[in-house]
Motif scaffolding. Sequence first.
Motif, PDB file in Angstrom:
ATOM      1  N   LEU A  78      21.208  10.939  -5.586  1.00 23.07           N
ATOM      2  CA  LEU A  78      21.248  11.209  -4.153  1.00 23.07           C
ATOM      3  C   LEU A  78      20.813  12.630  -3.846  1.00 23.07           C
ATOM      4  O   LEU A  78      19.984  12.862  -2.957  1.00 23.07           O
ATOM      5  N   SER A  82      17.514  13.632  -1.653  1.00 18.90           N
ATOM      6  CA  SER A  82      17.683  14.394  -0.418  1.00 18.90           C
ATOM      7  C   SER A  82      16.900  15.702  -0.438  1.00 18.90           C
ATOM      8  O   SER A  82      16.455  16.184   0.608  1.00 18.90           O
ATOM      9  N   TRP A  87      10.969  11.448   1.299  1.00 17.89           N
ATOM     10  CA  TRP A  87      11.739  10.237   1.569  1.00 17.89           C
ATOM     11  C   TRP A  87      12.079  10.174   3.050  1.00 17.89           C
ATOM     12  O   TRP A  87      12.584  11.127   3.625  1.00 17.89           O
ATOM     13  N   HIS A  89      14.171   7.710   4.468  1.00 16.00           N
ATOM     14  CA  HIS A  89      15.546   7.260   4.657  1.00 16.00           C
ATOM     15  C   HIS A  89      16.145   6.971   3.287  1.00 16.00           C
ATOM     16  O   HIS A  89      15.465   6.420   2.414  1.00 16.00           O
ATOM     17  N   ILE A  90      17.420   7.346   3.104  1.00 17.54           N
ATOM     18  CA  ILE A  90      18.086   7.205   1.808  1.00 17.54           C
ATOM     19  C   ILE A  90      19.393   6.444   2.017  1.00 17.54           C
ATOM     20  O   ILE A  90      20.306   6.945   2.679  1.00 17.54           O
ATOM     21  N   SER A 112      26.971  17.041  -3.922  1.00 24.10           N
ATOM     22  CA  SER A 112      26.400  16.125  -2.934  1.00 24.10           C
ATOM     23  C   SER A 112      26.615  16.512  -1.480  1.00 24.10           C
ATOM     24  O   SER A 112      26.150  15.803  -0.589  1.00 24.10           O
ATOM     25  N   ALA A 115      23.469  16.694   0.604  1.00 22.44           N
ATOM     26  CA  ALA A 115      22.828  15.383   0.728  1.00 22.44           C
ATOM     27  C   ALA A 115      23.602  14.484   1.688  1.00 22.44           C
ATOM     28  O   ALA A 115      23.003  13.733   2.463  1.00 22.44           O
ATOM     29  N   ASP A 118      22.753  15.274   5.181  1.00 22.01           N
ATOM     30  CA  ASP A 118      21.362  14.986   5.540  1.00 22.01           C
ATOM     31  C   ASP A 118      21.328  13.781   6.485  1.00 22.01           C
ATOM     32  O   ASP A 118      21.870  12.722   6.160  1.00 22.01           O
ATOM     33  N   ARG A 120      19.146  11.697   6.989  1.00 20.73           N
ATOM     34  CA  ARG A 120      18.461  10.546   6.389  1.00 20.73           C
ATOM     35  C   ARG A 120      19.388   9.716   5.526  1.00 20.73           C
ATOM     36  O   ARG A 120      19.056   8.584   5.149  1.00 20.73           O
ATOM     37  N   THR A 121      20.562  10.259   5.170  1.00 20.01           N
ATOM     38  CA  THR A 121      21.449   9.624   4.196  1.00 20.01           C
ATOM     39  C   THR A 121      22.445   8.683   4.857  1.00 20.01           C
ATOM     40  O   THR A 121      23.075   9.011   5.855  1.00 20.01           O
TER      41      THR A 121
END
Length: 225
Positions: A78, A82, A87, A89-90, A112, A115, A118, A120-121
Amino acid sequence: MTASYDIPVVIDRREGPYGEVVLRRHGALLQIIANGCFLMDTSDGRSERLLVDAALDALDGRAEPKVLIGGLGVGFSLAHASADPRWGHITVVEREGAIIDWHRDGPLAQLSAAALADPRTKIVRSDLLAHVNETSDTYDALCLDIDNGPDWTVTEDNTGLYGPAGLASCARVLKPGGVLAVWSAQPSPEFEGTLRNAGFHQVRTEEIPVARGVPDVVHLAVGPG
């Protein structure tokens, strides 16, 4: 003179629907133990980073791809995803609530936190196989780091993910030309054959040398769509 050795210290112990999960500290390392079996620690992360990078490279410049990471673990995959702005979308699927808690509010947040913040996560608490069977989402890449890989699973339920039915479910949520990347604690020619029989193509294996024993590997394949 007596030599001193670091003794592992249990930080948290949880009993969940799949058995006991333990977070412990051993010197500078954090370790996750499932049902008494060592799963992973914070010592390296090379293979987890390769898992993500190899999948992205195989997408050959696709714009803002969506990646599904199966298994949060200690957070290496992850965090690495990130850190890469390519990327789009995660999504991370993790079935152990304890592991998610250790990242959000516990010692694993040191790896983490950025991330998780983020935008997107997205973290989904679910069994990975259940998620790919039920979701309406599709992904450009699936990066799976579940258990110890296809040939040696600590939790018996995880074996189904690596068989024909599990791979068919993975293929269902892959966009056309999407990439499946699977981490394994050892090379598995048999799993390569299972991938081909399930309709995946461009099947290959990348090895990550380790200090002792057989190398970790990442199995890569392009979906049948």
